[in-house]
Design a protein around this motif. Sequence first.
Motif, PDB file in Angstrom:
ATOM      1  N   ALA A 330       0.607  -1.461  -0.043  1.00 27.17           N
ATOM      2  CA  ALA A 330      -0.162   0.167   0.261  1.00 27.17           C
ATOM      3  C   ALA A 330       1.143   1.132  -0.458  1.00 27.17           C
ATOM      4  CB  ALA A 330      -1.180  -0.003   1.441  1.00 27.17           C
ATOM      5  N   GLY A 331       1.577   1.056   0.415  1.00 29.07           N
ATOM      6  CA  GLY A 331       2.904   2.322   0.785  1.00 29.07           C
ATOM      7  C   GLY A 331       3.887   3.129  -0.665  1.00 29.07           C
ATOM      8  N   ASN A 361       1.960  -6.624   1.616  1.00 30.62           N
ATOM      9  CA  ASN A 361       1.112  -5.848   3.217  1.00 30.62           C
ATOM     10  C   ASN A 361       1.173  -7.215   4.321  1.00 30.62           C
ATOM     11  OD1 ASN A 361       0.754  -3.121   1.977  1.00 30.62           O
ATOM     12  ND2 ASN A 361      -1.309  -4.638   0.508  1.00 30.62           N
ATOM     13  N   ARG A 372      -2.110  -9.459   7.851  1.00 27.27           N
ATOM     14  CA  ARG A 372      -1.911  -8.199   6.498  1.00 27.27           C
ATOM     15  C   ARG A 372      -3.508  -7.366   7.504  1.00 27.27           C
ATOM     16  NH1 ARG A 372      -2.182 -12.820   1.630  1.00 27.27           N
ATOM     17  NH2 ARG A 372      -0.118 -12.679   1.217  1.00 27.27           N
ATOM     18  N   ARG A 373      -3.544  -6.386   7.449  1.00 21.73           N
ATOM     19  CA  ARG A 373      -4.294  -4.910   7.816  1.00 21.73           C
ATOM     20  C   ARG A 373      -5.441  -5.231   6.996  1.00 21.73           C
ATOM     21  NH1 ARG A 373      -0.016  -2.968   9.674  1.00 21.73           N
ATOM     22  NH2 ARG A 373      -0.050  -2.470  11.497  1.00 21.73           N
ATOM     23  N   ASP A 375      -7.475  -3.337   6.231  1.00 26.20           N
ATOM     24  CA  ASP A 375      -7.142  -1.754   5.832  1.00 26.20           C
ATOM     25  C   ASP A 375      -6.031  -1.138   4.618  1.00 26.20           C
ATOM     26  OD1 ASP A 375      -9.043  -0.444   6.702  1.00 26.20           O
ATOM     27  OD2 ASP A 375      -8.037   0.767   8.767  1.00 26.20           O
ATOM     28  N   ASP A 376      -5.480  -1.842   4.377  1.00 27.64           N
ATOM     29  CA  ASP A 376      -3.764  -1.597   3.521  1.00 27.64           C
ATOM     30  C   ASP A 376      -3.553  -2.242   2.965  1.00 27.64           C
ATOM     31  OD1 ASP A 376      -2.044  -0.276   6.062  1.00 27.64           O
ATOM     32  OD2 ASP A 376      -0.933  -1.995   6.069  1.00 27.64           O
ATOM     33  N   ASP A 379      -6.484   0.075   0.822  1.00 24.60           N
ATOM     34  CA  ASP A 379      -5.800   1.097   0.529  1.00 24.60           C
ATOM     35  C   ASP A 379      -4.682   0.811  -1.100  1.00 24.60           C
ATOM     36  OD1 ASP A 379      -4.870   3.949   0.666  1.00 24.60           O
ATOM     37  OD2 ASP A 379      -3.022   3.282   1.901  1.00 24.60           O
ATOM     38  N   GLU A 380      -3.926  -0.600  -1.107  1.00 25.98           N
ATOM     39  CA  GLU A 380      -3.765  -0.543  -1.971  1.00 25.98           C
ATOM     40  C   GLU A 380      -4.585  -0.932  -3.287  1.00 25.98           C
ATOM     41  OE1 GLU A 380      -0.213  -3.360  -2.325  1.00 25.98           O
ATOM     42  OE2 GLU A 380      -0.010  -3.738  -3.846  1.00 25.98           O
TER      43      GLU A 380
END
Length: 454
Positions: A330-331, A361, A372-373, A375-376, A379-380
């Motif tokens: 995601a980042g 993630n 894994r989250r 939300d991540d 987000d990805e």
Amino acid sequence: MSQQTTPEVSVDVPGLDSYRGLPAKQQPTWPNPAAVQAASAELATQPPLVFAGEADQLRERLAAAARGEAFLLQGGDCAETFAAATADKIRDRVKTILQMAVVLTYGASMPVIKVGRMAGQFAKPRSSDTETRDGVTLPAYRGDLVNGYDFTPESRAVNPDRLLQGYHVSASTLNLIRAFTQGGFADLRQVHAWNQGFVSNAADRRYEALAAEIDRALRFMEACGVESSALTQTEFYVSHEALLLDYERPLVRIDSRTGLPYGTSGHMLWIGERTRDLDGAHVELLSKLRNPIAVKLGPTATVDDALRLIDKLDPEREPGRLTFITRMGAGKIRDALPPLLAGVREAGALPLWVTDPMHGNGITTATGYKTRRFDDVMDEVLGFFEAHREVGTFPGGLHIELTGDDVTECLGGSENIDEATLATRYESLCDPRLNHMQSLELAFQVAEELKKRN
Ligand SMILES: O=C[C@H](O)[C@H](O)COP(=O)(O)O
Ligand SMILES: C=C(OP(=O)(O)O)C(=O)O
């Protein structure tokens, strides 16, 4: 999987074994090469699991997705196991994928191509060859096609008999999938029934509301006299990572219509992030096969990597032949993906672009759970849509690890699974999967993104 073709025969194809001298990563060290050769020879005499004509049909469907006219939904276990190849578990995974596909089709008004990570996802690449527990070190678990999960020397010993077992479990899984998807279970009038048996929760209630709308639309169509097999059956394809060369090569067959080699272990085969070296054995072998091929691309993949993979795997630039499954994290996706999309487009290629929001993630909790989250993951997926919007390319699909069971392996989602809850039902033998509800929630959010595009 409806199209029949002429039977295939297994013969030697010149050039098909060019991969043999090349570096092959992530292969088990078989203790007895003669036993592996015997298992591979036995596999080579078995009937194909899938037909060449089915793989061709999937390639056509994927070509439509590459052109922006359809969306690929690919999902299933991280690592299938022989023990879990039961009717109930297979049915629940198929149901979850059918439900997600309905949400996506209805939301995006677009055909959804359904592909399971099923009937062959039995071999796993690992970061380490060994695993240590309480001072005892044993070979790492590499999937049921290679060794067992139990932490004993006997179970972890690699065993070539598993190659044949994997073939037979794949055959029975596929048989059930074909029965479920062609034999009335996938009838759209069952759209409510697919939800029964799952715990009632927010995503399920949202799904029920959508199912009611679909019911109304179907009754309207029936009243108008519309009849179509598309409403009562569905195409459902199977795919897995083509990791274990001693399994994949013996299942290559020559299509008697065209004289071309197909991997008959699954309709779509992919090459993982760890084995996509251009000069490696996996890319070489799969370059010779006529199936639709996918390659995972992580955050370090360059435009040059992508272009050289295209030259090797899809020299004719044929839409549907090659899918890139990006798994950036995601980042990283918002920085790493746009240049790749632009570079490939400028080179005139039209691969299908799919997001795998799982593999970039991964985290490990203080208590040792790989998780894994949610939300991540989400987000990805959003980053994937943003990157395509920025470059003007088509975000063509979603690849996820999921199960129809109510496991607690990924953090978050509307059930708010937290670290303490992970232990209650953590069943994956490798990486964490989205449970039934998290999978539906993700499908609703992806449908919203696709709707925005329309
Ligand atoms: O599914 C992917 C890989 O097999 C998995 O992420 C490897 O996990 P490891 O780092 O625990 O070996
Ligand atoms: C190993 C996998 O992914 P990746 O190659 O992207 O790490 C997988 O999808 O099971």
